[in-house]
Each structure stands twice: as C-alpha cells, then as structure tokens.
Design a protein around this motif. Sequence first.
Motif, PDB file in Angstrom:
ATOM      1  N   PHE A   7      -4.962  88.204  68.200  1.00 26.62           N
ATOM      2  CA  PHE A   7      -5.303  86.512  67.227  1.00 26.62           C
ATOM      3  C   PHE A   7      -4.481  86.873  66.103  1.00 26.62           C
ATOM      4  CE2 PHE A   7      -8.831  90.064  65.819  1.00 26.62           C
ATOM      5  CZ  PHE A   7      -8.266  90.155  64.800  1.00 26.62           C
ATOM      6  N   GLY A   8      -4.074  86.037  65.374  1.00 31.74           N
ATOM      7  CA  GLY A   8      -3.561  85.891  64.149  1.00 31.74           C
ATOM      8  C   GLY A   8      -1.981  84.677  63.682  1.00 31.74           C
ATOM      9  N   HIS A   9      -1.940  84.728  62.581  1.00 32.94           N
ATOM     10  CA  HIS A   9      -0.941  83.674  62.316  1.00 32.94           C
ATOM     11  C   HIS A   9       0.460  83.247  63.943  1.00 32.94           C
ATOM     12  CE1 HIS A   9       0.936  87.441  60.471  1.00 32.94           C
ATOM     13  NE2 HIS A   9       2.387  86.331  61.199  1.00 32.94           N
ATOM     14  N   THR A  10       0.566  84.135  64.851  1.00 33.09           N
ATOM     15  CA  THR A  10       1.323  84.529  65.834  1.00 33.09           C
ATOM     16  C   THR A  10       0.538  84.497  67.055  1.00 33.09           C
ATOM     17  OG1 THR A  10       1.399  87.108  65.688  1.00 33.09           O
ATOM     18  CG2 THR A  10       3.187  86.103  64.720  1.00 33.09           C
ATOM     19  N   ALA A  11      -0.566  84.247  67.257  1.00 39.35           N
ATOM     20  CA  ALA A  11      -1.298  84.188  68.901  1.00 39.35           C
ATOM     21  C   ALA A  11      -2.924  83.591  67.922  1.00 39.35           C
ATOM     22  CB  ALA A  11      -1.658  85.648  69.173  1.00 39.35           C
ATOM     23  N   ARG A  12      -2.635  82.254  68.651  1.00 42.52           N
ATOM     24  CA  ARG A  12      -3.743  81.752  68.319  1.00 42.52           C
ATOM     25  C   ARG A  12      -4.569  81.092  69.338  1.00 42.52           C
ATOM     26  NH1 ARG A  12      -1.942  77.882  62.794  1.00 42.52           N
ATOM     27  NH2 ARG A  12      -1.791  79.569  61.709  1.00 42.52           N
ATOM     28  N   GLU A  13      -4.729  82.020  70.287  1.00 43.66           N
ATOM     29  CA  GLU A  13      -5.318  81.109  71.633  1.00 43.66           C
ATOM     30  C   GLU A  13      -6.971  81.788  71.324  1.00 43.66           C
ATOM     31  OE1 GLU A  13      -5.009  80.319  74.277  1.00 43.66           O
ATOM     32  OE2 GLU A  13      -2.076  79.933  73.460  1.00 43.66           O
ATOM     33  N   PRO A  14      -8.142  81.262  72.173  1.00 39.65           N
ATOM     34  CA  PRO A  14      -9.573  81.287  71.513  1.00 39.65           C
ATOM     35  C   PRO A  14      -9.786  82.677  72.179  1.00 39.65           C
ATOM     36  CG  PRO A  14      -8.910  79.294  72.387  1.00 39.65           C
ATOM     37  CD  PRO A  14      -7.939  79.903  72.948  1.00 39.65           C
ATOM     38  N   VAL A  15     -10.991  83.042  71.559  1.00 35.95           N
ATOM     39  CA  VAL A  15     -11.626  84.514  71.393  1.00 35.95           C
ATOM     40  C   VAL A  15     -13.068  84.375  72.065  1.00 35.95           C
ATOM     41  CG1 VAL A  15     -11.458  86.883  70.997  1.00 35.95           C
ATOM     42  CG2 VAL A  15      -9.503  85.738  70.761  1.00 35.95           C
ATOM     43  N   PRO A  16     -13.299  84.252  73.533  1.00 37.42           N
ATOM     44  CA  PRO A  16     -14.278  83.534  73.735  1.00 37.42           C
ATOM     45  C   PRO A  16     -15.426  84.756  72.980  1.00 37.42           C
ATOM     46  CG  PRO A  16     -13.543  83.845  75.791  1.00 37.42           C
ATOM     47  CD  PRO A  16     -12.680  84.483  74.632  1.00 37.42           C
ATOM     48  N   ALA A  17     -16.786  84.897  72.381  1.00 30.28           N
ATOM     49  CA  ALA A  17     -17.609  85.654  71.707  1.00 30.28           C
ATOM     50  C   ALA A  17     -18.641  87.137  72.733  1.00 30.28           C
ATOM     51  CB  ALA A  17     -18.886  84.807  70.628  1.00 30.28           C
ATOM     52  N   GLY A  18     -18.840  86.043  73.696  1.00 34.01           N
ATOM     53  CA  GLY A  18     -19.335  86.442  74.745  1.00 34.01           C
ATOM     54  C   GLY A  18     -18.866  88.120  75.564  1.00 34.01           C
ATOM     55  N   ALA A  19     -17.604  87.868  75.449  1.00 34.80           N
ATOM     56  CA  ALA A  19     -16.345  88.938  76.130  1.00 34.80           C
ATOM     57  C   ALA A  19     -15.685  89.789  74.459  1.00 34.80           C
ATOM     58  CB  ALA A  19     -15.868  88.222  76.799  1.00 34.80           C
ATOM     59  N   PHE A  20     -15.541  89.555  73.296  1.00 36.49           N
ATOM     60  CA  PHE A  20     -15.058  89.882  72.747  1.00 36.49           C
ATOM     61  C   PHE A  20     -15.956  90.068  70.998  1.00 36.49           C
ATOM     62  CE2 PHE A  20     -12.155  88.475  75.432  1.00 36.49           C
ATOM     63  CZ  PHE A  20     -11.462  89.411  75.498  1.00 36.49           C
ATOM     64  N   GLY A  21     -17.221  89.972  71.077  1.00 38.76           N
ATOM     65  CA  GLY A  21     -18.452  90.032  69.423  1.00 38.76           C
ATOM     66  C   GLY A  21     -17.508  88.552  68.945  1.00 38.76           C
ATOM     67  N   ASN A  22     -18.539  88.009  68.262  1.00 38.67           N
ATOM     68  CA  ASN A  22     -18.702  87.415  66.925  1.00 38.67           C
ATOM     69  C   ASN A  22     -17.402  87.895  65.999  1.00 38.67           C
ATOM     70  OD1 ASN A  22     -20.159  85.459  68.048  1.00 38.67           O
ATOM     71  ND2 ASN A  22     -22.051  86.649  66.648  1.00 38.67           N
ATOM     72  N   LYS A  23     -17.462  88.701  65.506  1.00 35.02           N
ATOM     73  CA  LYS A  23     -16.245  88.952  64.611  1.00 35.02           C
ATOM     74  C   LYS A  23     -15.466  88.714  64.655  1.00 35.02           C
ATOM     75  CE  LYS A  23     -16.369  92.727  62.472  1.00 35.02           C
ATOM     76  NZ  LYS A  23     -16.847  92.522  61.388  1.00 35.02           N
ATOM     77  N   ALA A  24     -14.843  89.055  66.150  1.00 33.35           N
ATOM     78  CA  ALA A  24     -13.000  88.515  66.588  1.00 33.35           C
ATOM     79  C   ALA A  24     -12.427  86.822  66.755  1.00 33.35           C
ATOM     80  CB  ALA A  24     -12.575  89.214  68.132  1.00 33.35           C
ATOM     81  N   ALA A  25     -13.965  86.192  67.542  1.00 34.67           N
ATOM     82  CA  ALA A  25     -14.482  84.700  68.050  1.00 34.67           C
ATOM     83  C   ALA A  25     -14.459  84.050  66.335  1.00 34.67           C
ATOM     84  CB  ALA A  25     -15.376  84.812  68.640  1.00 34.67           C
TER      85      ALA A  25
END
Length: 521
Positions: A7-25
């Motif tokens: 994630f970040g300004h060069t990667a803006r794909e959705p990050v599922p909370a169930g698999a990667f946690g609420n923080k990263a989502a």
Amino acid sequence: MPRMAMFGHTAREPVPAGAFGNKAAGLAEMAALGIPVPPGFVLNVEICEEFHRDGGVLPPDVPGLLGRGIAFLEEATDLSFGGARPLLVSVRSGAPLSMPGIMETVLDVGLTPDAVRGLIALTGNPRFAWNSCWRFVQNFGTTVLGRDPAVYAGLQQRALQAAGVPSLAGLDSFSLRDLVRAAVEEEGEAAFPADAHAQLTAATVAVLESWMRPRALSYRQMNLIRDGGGTAVCVQAMVFGNIGPRSGAGVGFSRNPWTGEPGALVDFAFGAQGEDVVSGAVSAASEEGLRRTMPEVCRRIAGTARILEAHFRDMQDFEFTVQEGALYLLQTRSGKRAPLAALRIAVDLWREGVITAAEGRERLREVDLDTLLVRVPVPDTPPLAAGTPASGGVVSGAAVFSAETAERAAERGPVIYVCDILSPDDLPVVGLSAGVLTARGSRTSHAAVVARQMGRVCIVNCAGLSIDRKNHRCLIGGESLSEGDVISLDGGSGQVYAGEVAVVEERPLDLLEVAEGWSGG
C-alpha cells in the motif's frame, strides 16, 4: 489469497481486513482517498497462524516476502535499506480485531552502524540520527531481546546526570552517541544485528510472538475474543516526528470519545514519535500549541478527520506524524468510546444522514440504555488537584497502588487505581477498578483508550500526584493520603477530591428518546 499486500502512493489496491488486519486495510483505504500515508507492505494473518502452529518457526517463504516488500519500499522512497541513503522501517502488529497497544512494535529498523552515518550525511543532523539510534536500541532491546526496560532507563538517567540536564531533549549528539555505545556494550555487540535484513527478521518474529504473550491472551479473554486467528505484520517506511522543531506526533479523534461532542480532538507532542504518544510515555498537549505553531498543519488534520469520518461513516481514532511540516497518517480505525459518547455519536450521525436507524440500533447493541446515566458531582470541599480527563463519569473508591492490593480491596468495595503511568500490562487491575488516576501520560494513549472502552473513569497527567509505593502513601495536591483512603474522580472536569462526593444523576432524555424511537422503526 496472496501472502503479502502493498500500500502507499504507488500501490492503491484494496487490502482485505480479514486477511491482512484492520491497520493495513485502513492504510490502503486512506492511500486510495489521497491521504498521505507512508508506503508499506503487510504479511498475511495466516503466516502468524503457521508460525505458532509450527512451534515458533518462520514459514520458509517469509524471508523472500520480506525481501520483495523491502524492494518495493526502496523503489517507492528512493532510499536503500541499511545503505548510505538509509531506508528505515517500522514493524507493527495488525490483527483483524482491534487490540490497541496490546502487541509489539519495533521502530527505526535498519539503523545499522553504516545507516547511522548515512542518516547523518543525508539529513545533516547528527543529533537526530543518534536520537533515532537510541530509540532503536531501547525498542529492540526490550521488544526483541526481552531486556528489562529498567536497564535502559538507568543508562539514560546516568547520561542525564553526567550532562546536568533534566530530560533527553537536553542531550547533544555526542552524549546520545555515547549513550548508544553504552547500551550496545551492556548487551554485547552481537545482540544488535549489524545487518538490516537480520534486524527486520528479528522484529518480525517479535511481532508474531506477541500474539500469544500473556498481555494479548489476557486482553482477548477479557473481551471474550475466542478465535482471533492471529496478527498480520505491517512494515512501513519511517517518517520522523523527532527530526526538528516543525515535527512531532499525535493522536486524534474525529469526535470526543467520552462525551460524543462533534469536532476533532487532538493530542500532539513536538519532537516525538508516535509510540511516545500512544504509549503514554510523554504528556501530549492539546491542539492549541500545534495551532499556534503550525496552523496550516492543524487545518489539514481537521480536514482529514472530516474526510475519514465521512468515508468510514463512524467516529475515527487516528494516529499521525508531522515531519518538517508535512502530515502523514499512520493508522485509522473506529474509535473506542464511552457509553454516553456511543449514544450521542449514533444519534448525531443519524441526524446528519450518515447512518440509518437500523445502523444506529446496531451501534448501540452493547450499550445498556436503561441504566445510562450522566453523573454530576456536588462536592462540599475544593478539589485536591486536577488532571486531564480521559474517560468521563464520577466515581469514588479506595486508592490502591498495585494489582495485589486492588484484588483484595475490590472484594470490599470500589477501588481507584493510582499509578505513575498506565500501560497495557495494567489491564487486569483496570478491570478490577472503578477508576484510574495517573501522574503522567496522555488521554489518547492506548491504555487510556482501553480504560475508556471498559467504561472506567480515567484522569491522566495529574501534575499534583506523586506516589510512594514503598510506604503505601501518595501526595495529591500537597495532601498526604494512605493506600486505602477514599478519593473521588470527576472524569468530566479532571478534578480529584478527597473522600466520597455526592452525585446528582441525570438521564440524557433527549438522546434516549431518539434511540428508543429507532426500536420501532
């Protein structure tokens, strides 16, 4: 499901909370909204499950995943991990369920001897570089090596005495360098890897291990969380609140979490890193000082709070860093709130058209509206002292200074836990107590957030409080009290009283009328 997400300004794909946690989502969603977020990557929760299932052995693909993630961060930042233009990273936990301050974080990972020299050359600020290195040595020593924090506190105190200054802010770059060297000598050079990737692997293991440590187990047991799964591991490029006078770190809420009043509530500490504020290690000031010094940053924080609340359709608790006037968001989540605040926020969001009546009912599912009261103190004596209110309400009880005393005294009646600073390790004693009073700390620290979630009255940063545990006494506003003496806390004003105060109880009838109308809608 992929094992890693970015994630970040060069990667803006959705990050599922169930698999990667609420923080990263949350970080991925903020990046998609155009909110400045340091780039990062996150390892899937299933890696934590495998780690503990296999007896604390890292899955074989983790080194490769960490390498790929670091390569992404190096490209995104134009920095080099452990190199002459050093990339430093934070390594944090991030479970699919909210556990504020319960698991481990390691900051400034990548600060090898070569990286310290590179940081000095890159910034032209040797004090900042050695200050960051001292932070890393303490953090790595306590979290990864399992050392007693008292070891580092003792080294720091000796350095302060030698320099004749009262706090770390008074140490120059040479004193900080010598302090780092003393700590490394104390542990042995081999304890602190000179290779950045070895540091990253060790920090990753520490975060994974923290999922099953007593503090996390106790939190899940207290909150009836039976199947948490595990934690993700979130690695982000560092931003620095300790780099100069136009830098700092803070925590904000889009609405007041103990009264529910609208408008952003912000605590900010100049020259600090985020962990200083959320741990309660520093007594953060309110937004007034930030507004005077950096009014544009203050306006951006308020605007960001509105964007977050509108997007997530709930009151948000967010962490941020200001690096030389630039604002970065490090986390956002739905904020823990006191029962009265839960009622007011739900009603206000419904009135504003943000949520439906059905959603309002759901938000109040765990609030006992039949017993919800606003308690107003009617004291017959002046207050002993005042601190910063961190969770509203009025409570009286016997002052206790330890978990052992609290456990015995709570069988006879309400107790108030009185301590220097509240930490997540104090959760069991907070659970036994009706209220908490601290001499230091921040109203937005993780421990204060949990006390508020548990419905405990909490006052922090009481300047008139000092505790003599050895003799079972304390001073509050110049008055000496014994352990077991009754005191009263007014969590609305932050005032502390001797003895038990009379209380007038009121029902928030206007808010309750709205909520009760939802039950038939």
